[in-house]
Enzyme design. Sequence first.
Site, PDB file in Angstrom:
ATOM      1  N   ASP A  98      24.456  -9.465 -45.993  1.00 60.43           N
ATOM      2  CA  ASP A  98      24.581 -10.929 -45.962  1.00 60.43           C
ATOM      3  C   ASP A  98      24.282 -11.500 -44.573  1.00 60.43           C
ATOM      4  O   ASP A  98      24.752 -12.579 -44.238  1.00 60.43           O
ATOM      5  CB  ASP A  98      26.013 -11.325 -46.395  1.00 60.43           C
ATOM      6  CG  ASP A  98      27.086 -10.703 -45.516  1.00 60.43           C
ATOM      7  OD1 ASP A  98      26.758  -9.784 -44.740  1.00 60.43           O
ATOM      8  OD2 ASP A  98      28.239 -11.130 -45.586  1.00 60.43           O
TER       9      ASP A  98
ATOM     10  N   ARG B 252      31.942  -9.082 -50.714  1.00 62.32           N
ATOM     11  CA  ARG B 252      32.771 -10.162 -50.169  1.00 62.32           C
ATOM     12  C   ARG B 252      32.363 -11.487 -50.808  1.00 62.32           C
ATOM     13  O   ARG B 252      32.401 -11.580 -52.013  1.00 62.32           O
ATOM     14  CB  ARG B 252      32.648 -10.213 -48.641  1.00 62.32           C
ATOM     15  CG  ARG B 252      33.904 -10.797 -47.976  1.00 62.32           C
ATOM     16  CD  ARG B 252      33.716 -10.931 -46.492  1.00 62.32           C
ATOM     17  NE  ARG B 252      33.729  -9.666 -45.798  1.00 62.32           N
ATOM     18  CZ  ARG B 252      34.813  -9.119 -45.251  1.00 62.32           C
ATOM     19  NH1 ARG B 252      35.959  -9.725 -45.321  1.00 62.32           N
ATOM     20  NH2 ARG B 252      34.735  -7.973 -44.627  1.00 62.32           N
TER      21      ARG B 252
ATOM     22  N   ASP C 291      27.182  -5.396 -47.324  1.00 63.80           N
ATOM     23  CA  ASP C 291      27.026  -6.678 -48.027  1.00 63.80           C
ATOM     24  C   ASP C 291      25.608  -7.276 -47.943  1.00 63.80           C
ATOM     25  O   ASP C 291      25.255  -8.128 -48.749  1.00 63.80           O
ATOM     26  CB  ASP C 291      28.028  -7.706 -47.491  1.00 63.80           C
ATOM     27  CG  ASP C 291      29.471  -7.252 -47.643  1.00 63.80           C
ATOM     28  OD1 ASP C 291      29.727  -6.398 -48.519  1.00 63.80           O
ATOM     29  OD2 ASP C 291      30.335  -7.740 -46.885  1.00 63.80           O
TER      30      ASP C 291
ATOM     31  N   ARG D 151      39.615  -3.566 -37.207  1.00 64.82           N
ATOM     32  CA  ARG D 151      39.523  -5.016 -37.038  1.00 64.82           C
ATOM     33  C   ARG D 151      40.602  -5.424 -36.040  1.00 64.82           C
ATOM     34  O   ARG D 151      41.708  -4.898 -36.074  1.00 64.82           O
ATOM     35  CB  ARG D 151      39.697  -5.727 -38.381  1.00 64.82           C
ATOM     36  CG  ARG D 151      38.543  -5.426 -39.347  1.00 64.82           C
ATOM     37  CD  ARG D 151      38.569  -6.301 -40.586  1.00 64.82           C
ATOM     38  NE  ARG D 151      37.357  -6.131 -41.373  1.00 64.82           N
ATOM     39  CZ  ARG D 151      37.288  -5.438 -42.513  1.00 64.82           C
ATOM     40  NH1 ARG D 151      38.356  -4.842 -43.000  1.00 64.82           N
ATOM     41  NH2 ARG D 151      36.141  -5.353 -43.174  1.00 64.82           N
TER      42      ARG D 151
ATOM     43  N   THR E 132      26.628  -3.360 -42.466  1.00 65.61           N
ATOM     44  CA  THR E 132      27.562  -3.772 -43.532  1.00 65.61           C
ATOM     45  C   THR E 132      26.872  -3.552 -44.865  1.00 65.61           C
ATOM     46  O   THR E 132      25.667  -3.754 -44.977  1.00 65.61           O
ATOM     47  CB  THR E 132      27.968  -5.266 -43.416  1.00 65.61           C
ATOM     48  OG1 THR E 132      28.536  -5.686 -44.662  1.00 65.61           O
ATOM     49  CG2 THR E 132      26.807  -6.186 -43.099  1.00 65.61           C
TER      50      THR E 132
ATOM     51  N   ASP F 228      28.843  -9.932 -39.276  1.00 59.69           N
ATOM     52  CA  ASP F 228      28.768 -11.195 -38.538  1.00 59.69           C
ATOM     53  C   ASP F 228      30.013 -11.465 -37.687  1.00 59.69           C
ATOM     54  O   ASP F 228      29.914 -12.027 -36.600  1.00 59.69           O
ATOM     55  CB  ASP F 228      28.462 -12.371 -39.471  1.00 59.69           C
ATOM     56  CG  ASP F 228      29.480 -12.513 -40.584  1.00 59.69           C
ATOM     57  OD1 ASP F 228      30.230 -11.558 -40.849  1.00 59.69           O
ATOM     58  OD2 ASP F 228      29.532 -13.602 -41.193  1.00 59.69           O
TER      59      ASP F 228
ATOM     60  N   GLY G 227      33.966  -3.463 -41.420  1.00 60.51           N
ATOM     61  CA  GLY G 227      33.945  -2.445 -42.483  1.00 60.51           C
ATOM     62  C   GLY G 227      32.922  -1.357 -42.186  1.00 60.51           C
ATOM     63  O   GLY G 227      31.822  -1.647 -41.734  1.00 60.51           O
TER      64      GLY G 227
HETATM   65  P1  ADP Z   1      32.401  -7.791 -39.829  1.00 64.67           P
HETATM   66  O1  ADP Z   1      31.897  -7.519 -38.462  1.00 64.67           O
HETATM   67  O2  ADP Z   1      32.120  -6.690 -40.802  1.00 64.67           O
HETATM   68  O3  ADP Z   1      32.009  -9.168 -40.324  1.00 64.67           O
HETATM   69  P2  ADP Z   1      35.088  -8.836 -39.322  1.00 64.67           P
HETATM   70  O4  ADP Z   1      34.749 -10.223 -39.736  1.00 64.67           O
HETATM   71  O5  ADP Z   1      36.379  -8.261 -39.760  1.00 64.67           O
HETATM   72  O6  ADP Z   1      34.012  -7.766 -39.770  1.00 64.67           O
HETATM   73  O7  ADP Z   1      35.013  -8.813 -37.723  1.00 64.67           O
HETATM   74  C1  ADP Z   1      35.220  -7.600 -37.006  1.00 64.67           C
HETATM   75  C2  ADP Z   1      35.939  -7.887 -35.711  1.00 64.67           C
HETATM   76  O8  ADP Z   1      35.142  -8.745 -34.889  1.00 64.67           O
HETATM   77  C3  ADP Z   1      37.263  -8.653 -35.849  1.00 64.67           C
HETATM   78  O9  ADP Z   1      38.342  -7.842 -36.199  1.00 64.67           O
HETATM   79  C4  ADP Z   1      37.410  -9.189 -34.437  1.00 64.67           C
HETATM   80  O10 ADP Z   1      37.864  -8.166 -33.569  1.00 64.67           O
HETATM   81  C5  ADP Z   1      35.977  -9.549 -34.056  1.00 64.67           C
HETATM   82  N1  ADP Z   1      35.712 -10.974 -34.290  1.00 64.67           N
HETATM   83  C6  ADP Z   1      35.481 -11.589 -35.467  1.00 64.67           C
HETATM   84  N2  ADP Z   1      35.307 -12.914 -35.298  1.00 64.67           N
HETATM   85  C7  ADP Z   1      35.444 -13.155 -33.971  1.00 64.67           C
HETATM   86  C8  ADP Z   1      35.398 -14.343 -33.142  1.00 64.67           C
HETATM   87  N3  ADP Z   1      35.162 -15.534 -33.661  1.00 64.67           N
HETATM   88  N4  ADP Z   1      35.584 -14.185 -31.815  1.00 64.67           N
HETATM   89  C9  ADP Z   1      35.837 -12.974 -31.268  1.00 64.67           C
HETATM   90  N5  ADP Z   1      35.908 -11.842 -31.992  1.00 64.67           N
HETATM   91  C10 ADP Z   1      35.706 -11.910 -33.318  1.00 64.67           C
HETATM   92  O1  F6P Z   2      32.207  -6.195 -45.737  1.00 62.98           O
HETATM   93  C1  F6P Z   2      32.212  -4.986 -46.423  1.00 62.98           C
HETATM   94  C2  F6P Z   2      33.280  -4.969 -47.498  1.00 62.98           C
HETATM   95  O2  F6P Z   2      33.227  -3.706 -48.164  1.00 62.98           O
HETATM   96  C3  F6P Z   2      33.191  -6.110 -48.518  1.00 62.98           C
HETATM   97  O3  F6P Z   2      32.196  -5.896 -49.491  1.00 62.98           O
HETATM   98  C4  F6P Z   2      34.596  -6.125 -49.047  1.00 62.98           C
HETATM   99  O4  F6P Z   2      34.937  -7.410 -49.532  1.00 62.98           O
HETATM  100  C5  F6P Z   2      35.433  -5.769 -47.841  1.00 62.98           C
HETATM  101  O5  F6P Z   2      34.566  -5.114 -46.922  1.00 62.98           O
HETATM  102  C6  F6P Z   2      36.618  -4.899 -48.132  1.00 62.98           C
HETATM  103  O6  F6P Z   2      37.312  -4.712 -46.955  1.00 62.98           O
HETATM  104  P1  F6P Z   2      38.499  -3.644 -46.791  1.00 62.98           P
HETATM  105  O7  F6P Z   2      37.866  -2.292 -46.659  1.00 62.98           O
HETATM  106  O8  F6P Z   2      39.186  -4.075 -45.551  1.00 62.98           O
HETATM  107  O9  F6P Z   2      39.340  -3.735 -48.025  1.00 62.98           O
END
Ligand code: ADP
Ligand code: F6P
Length: 325
Positions: free
Chosen positions: A132, A174, A130, A74, A128, A105, A13
């Site tokens: 978190d 989230r 969040d 993503r 982010t 994360d 995000g």
């Molecule tokens: P954030 O980084 O905000 O937590 P996401 O959880 O959507 O957002 O993760 C972002 C991107 O990181 C995912 O779309 C994917 O490309 C990559 N990713 C997430 N988890 C993994 C994983 N376990 N192994 C490899 N790539 C990952």
């Molecule tokens: O992680 C950031 C965040 O804005 C969260 O607070 C929320 O749950 C989520 O992303 C929303 O994601 P999207 O923009 O994909 O709807």
Amino acid sequence: MSIKSIAVLTSGGDSAGMNPCIRSVVRYAIYNGLKVFGVYRGYKGLVNGEIFEMNASSVGGIINRGGTILYTARLPEFKQYETRKKAAENLEKLGIDALVVIGGDGSFRGAHQFHKDFGIKVIGIPGTIDNDIKGTDYTIGYDTAINIAMDAIDKIRDTATSHERLFIVEVMGRDAGYIANAVGLASGAEDVLIPEIEISLEETIERIVQGRKRGKTSSIIVVSEGAKISMDILHLAGYIEGKTGFETRVTILGHLQRGGSPTALDRIYASRMGAYAVELLIKGETDKMVGIVSDELVSLPLEEAFEKKKDFDENVYKLIRILSI
Ligand code: ADP
Ligand code: F6P
């Protein structure tokens, strides 16, 4: 072996402050004699080869802009080795030794795995709203998000007061309640409902009713989107209105909280963390996240940042309730 060339991407995000962070990574690297590449659309662009060289002016005029000039995306397929291999080949073709990942994360899991598979140096910067992420007091975008939510609630308070209403305001986060907790304290909410604390709706209703008996004429309840409530937020409003008799309205702040010009704090932390990420790479470090603890720059293994849950400060939650008597 010292690094000569780095790439930077934003993933997951978007958040306000990613642009000042990109600016800092790019300019600090150039200042130190490195070649810098930008990657569009996070890991998606890394895999598709959307990688281009940046110079100091590529990041001109962005310090005050929300979102990310590098776009974000993503890509669930990045969890697969074959997908990551394509990304590694693209970096190799351009002679890029290291990658700075600005994200949450999930993005750090990807970066860690990428480093383990191909030895490419990686540094994560927490971006982010969040807040978190373990190992840092602040994530980029959090301060802007809580200020936007606070401003919104200040406005809602005018209507709540004029109509003697109860407002339920849903904020993002989230499955974490940091935004709700901070906003609840900053906006003087009567109560906050967050995922970290077991919710008793009856207790919340009783607090509101007692407050009115003491002379309050309006009420604000901040609800984190991840709060474990047995009904959706519109039904919650109906339920509370039915129980209390107070006219109730719902506002879902949603993506408003993600955009906008970054606050001074977000720009300052983003700039400091961006430069520090490059500094670590120059020193030969890898597989680390940079963070801010007690206003000091810190670094820790990426794995620690995504495997452990951040400690939740219950004192803020308790204070919200004490101060809303
Ligand atoms: P954030 O980084 O905000 O937590 P996401 O959880 O959507 O957002 O993760 C972002 C991107 O990181 C995912 O779309 C994917 O490309 C990559 N990713 C997430 N988890 C993994 C994983 N376990 N192994 C490899 N790539 C990952
Ligand atoms: O992680 C950031 C965040 O804005 C969260 O607070 C929320 O749950 C989520 O992303 C929303 O994601 P999207 O923009 O994909 O709807």
